[in-house]
Write an enzyme that holds these catalytic residues in place. Structure first.
Site, PDB file in Angstrom:
ATOM      1  N   CYS A  46      42.490  52.151  54.709  1.00 61.89           N
ATOM      2  CA  CYS A  46      43.185  53.443  54.663  1.00 61.89           C
ATOM      3  C   CYS A  46      42.181  54.579  54.519  1.00 61.89           C
ATOM      4  CB  CYS A  46      44.168  53.446  53.489  1.00 61.89           C
ATOM      5  SG  CYS A  46      44.996  55.024  53.238  1.00 61.89           S
ATOM      6  N   HIS A  51      37.781  58.278  51.889  1.00 61.34           N
ATOM      7  CA  HIS A  51      37.490  59.523  51.165  1.00 61.34           C
ATOM      8  C   HIS A  51      36.466  59.264  50.056  1.00 61.34           C
ATOM      9  CE1 HIS A  51      40.359  61.705  53.420  1.00 61.34           C
ATOM     10  NE2 HIS A  51      41.427  61.571  52.651  1.00 61.34           N
ATOM     11  N   HIS A  67      43.656  49.524  48.458  1.00 62.45           N
ATOM     12  CA  HIS A  67      44.880  49.760  47.679  1.00 62.45           C
ATOM     13  C   HIS A  67      46.136  49.455  48.487  1.00 62.45           C
ATOM     14  CE1 HIS A  67      44.028  53.333  50.001  1.00 62.45           C
ATOM     15  NE2 HIS A  67      45.328  53.589  49.977  1.00 62.45           N
TER      16      HIS A  67
END
Ligand code: APR
Ligand code: ZN
Ligand code: ZN
Length: 374
Positions: A46, A51, A67
């Site tokens: 993801c 990030h 996650h």
């Protein structure tokens, strides 16, 4: 059985930003009271993990990211009554303790026990169960799934349907729910309405799925990468536009296309400038803007407050407003019962060891979702 013992296994350890993840042997301690040790079967890659790798999110290192996953309970700690070894589960990056002020609010899906605000990287007892080369390794947002085994708090895991295909429903752990829920739960899109979705990654496409299920008449998809348009149409976009094709602000283009502005605007990129564009593109009277994308730490959004005085609504939610422990099993049931489908989001499947390739595919825009299989 491995219950009660330290498990040595492989994990992708992140030693710091701007470097590849490193596959290492780690030790995973047994779960303490109210904790669950899970064998991860499949995990998605993801943008929020990236990030951290790009340096946009400040966390403690070393850390095990990941996650969006599904797995099987290996063992449970003392006091865990609702789960047993062998149960299929999805780890929850927003816990649902059921007791805090947020959990008790039917309109909120947040929980004060979250690790999304401060990224402390620890379980509820302020420690972690991971070590590597003698060092403590931190958790990522209550989950950490880039590992063969993880330990999470029992408030951060949902038991799911025993027939659920884990290599698909892992997406319900983040991307799919975040997008789909933003449309059906946070925005509550009405039949016949007009919607615009900025950003056509896995999350943005899931917003489109939600808008379509909710009966929107117009779903305008916006991206600077036109390669994303075919999928967007497949999932229900009625028009696709590239801001680079226009020499005027995109909100003006959207206003012309929608008789003055959209009923619902979704920002699914994490760019505060686009958040303002989304707000401006919403109809001045009652238009609703939903912030879905995760902006970099310390980013701020500025806009003329007059935009709000005419009656626009600005809102946002993590995880599509889903109350995690309640809504994840329900969404998995809906998938198993074929009420929803998002298989088209999974463009790549790789063995876990090729995780860095998964991130490359994300960064160069080649993948929607890559699922890593263990
Ligand atoms: N204008 C329009 N589209 C843009 C722009 C821009 N200025 N900048 C980037 N995009 C597009 C990219 O081309 C890409 O298709 O936004 C899309 C973002 O998709 P992904 O990077 O695949 O991200 P995704 O996984 O969908 O997550 C989106 O939601 O959960 C959060 O942290 C996540 O902030 C991220 C966002
Ligand atoms: Zn709570
Ligand atoms: Zn995510």
């Amino acid at each position: 059985s491995t219950a009660g013992k330290v498990i040595k296994c492989k994990a992708a350890v992140c030693w710091g930003p701007k470097q590849p993840l490193s596959i290492e042997e780690i030790e995973v301690a047994p779960p303490k009271a109210h904790e669950v040790r899970i064998k991860i079967v499949a995990t998605g890659v993801c943008r929020s993990d990236d990030h951290v790798l790009s340096g946009a999110l400040d966390v403690n290192f070393p850390i095990i990211l990941g996650h969006e996953a599904a797995g099987i309970v290996e063992s449970v700690g003392e006091g865990v009554t609702n789960l047993k070894p062998g149960d299929k589960v999805i780890p929850l990056f927003i816990p649902q303790c059921g007791k805090c002020r947020c959990c008790k609010n039917p309109d909120s899906n947040f929980c004060v026990k979250n690790d999304l605000e401060k990224f402390n990287g620890v379980l509820q007892d302020n420690t972690t169960r991971f070590t590597c080369k003698g060092k403590t390794v931190y958790n990522f947002i209550s989950t950490s799934t880039f590992t063969e085994y993880t330990v999470v708090d029992d408030i951060a895991v949902a038991k799911i349907h025993p027939d659920a295909p884990l290599d698909k429903v892992c997406l319900i752990g983040c991307g799919f729910s975040t997008g789909y829920g933003s449309a059906v739960k946070t925005a509550k899109v009405k039949p016949g309405s007009s919607c615009v979705v900025f950003g056509l990654g896995g999350v943005g496409l899931s917003v489109i799925i939600g808008c379509k299920v909710a009966g929107a008449a117009k779903i305008i998809a916006v991206d600077v990468n036109p390669d994303k348009f075919a999928k967007a149409k497949e999932f229900g976009a009625t028009e696709c536009i590239n801001p680079k094709d226009y020499d005027r602000p995109i909100n003006e283009v959207l206003a012309e296309m929608t008789d003055g502005g959209v009923d619902y605007a979704f920002e699914v990129i994490g760019n505060t400038g686009i958040m303002t564009s989304a707000l401006k593109s919403s109809f001045f009277c009652g238009g609703k803007t939903v912030i879905v994308g995760l902006a970099p730490s310390n980013a701020t959004m500025t806009f003329d407050p007059m935009l709000m005085l005419t009656g626009r609504v600005l809102t946002g939610a993590f995880f599509g407003g889903f109350k995690s422990k309640d809504d994840v099993p329900q969404t998995v049931d809906d998938y198993v019962n074929k009420k929803i489908n998002f298989d088209g989001l999974i463009t790549h499947e790789l063995p876990f060891e090729q995780i860095n390739e998964g991130f490359e595919l994300l960064r160069n825009g080649k993948s929607i979702r890559t699922v890593l299989n263990f």
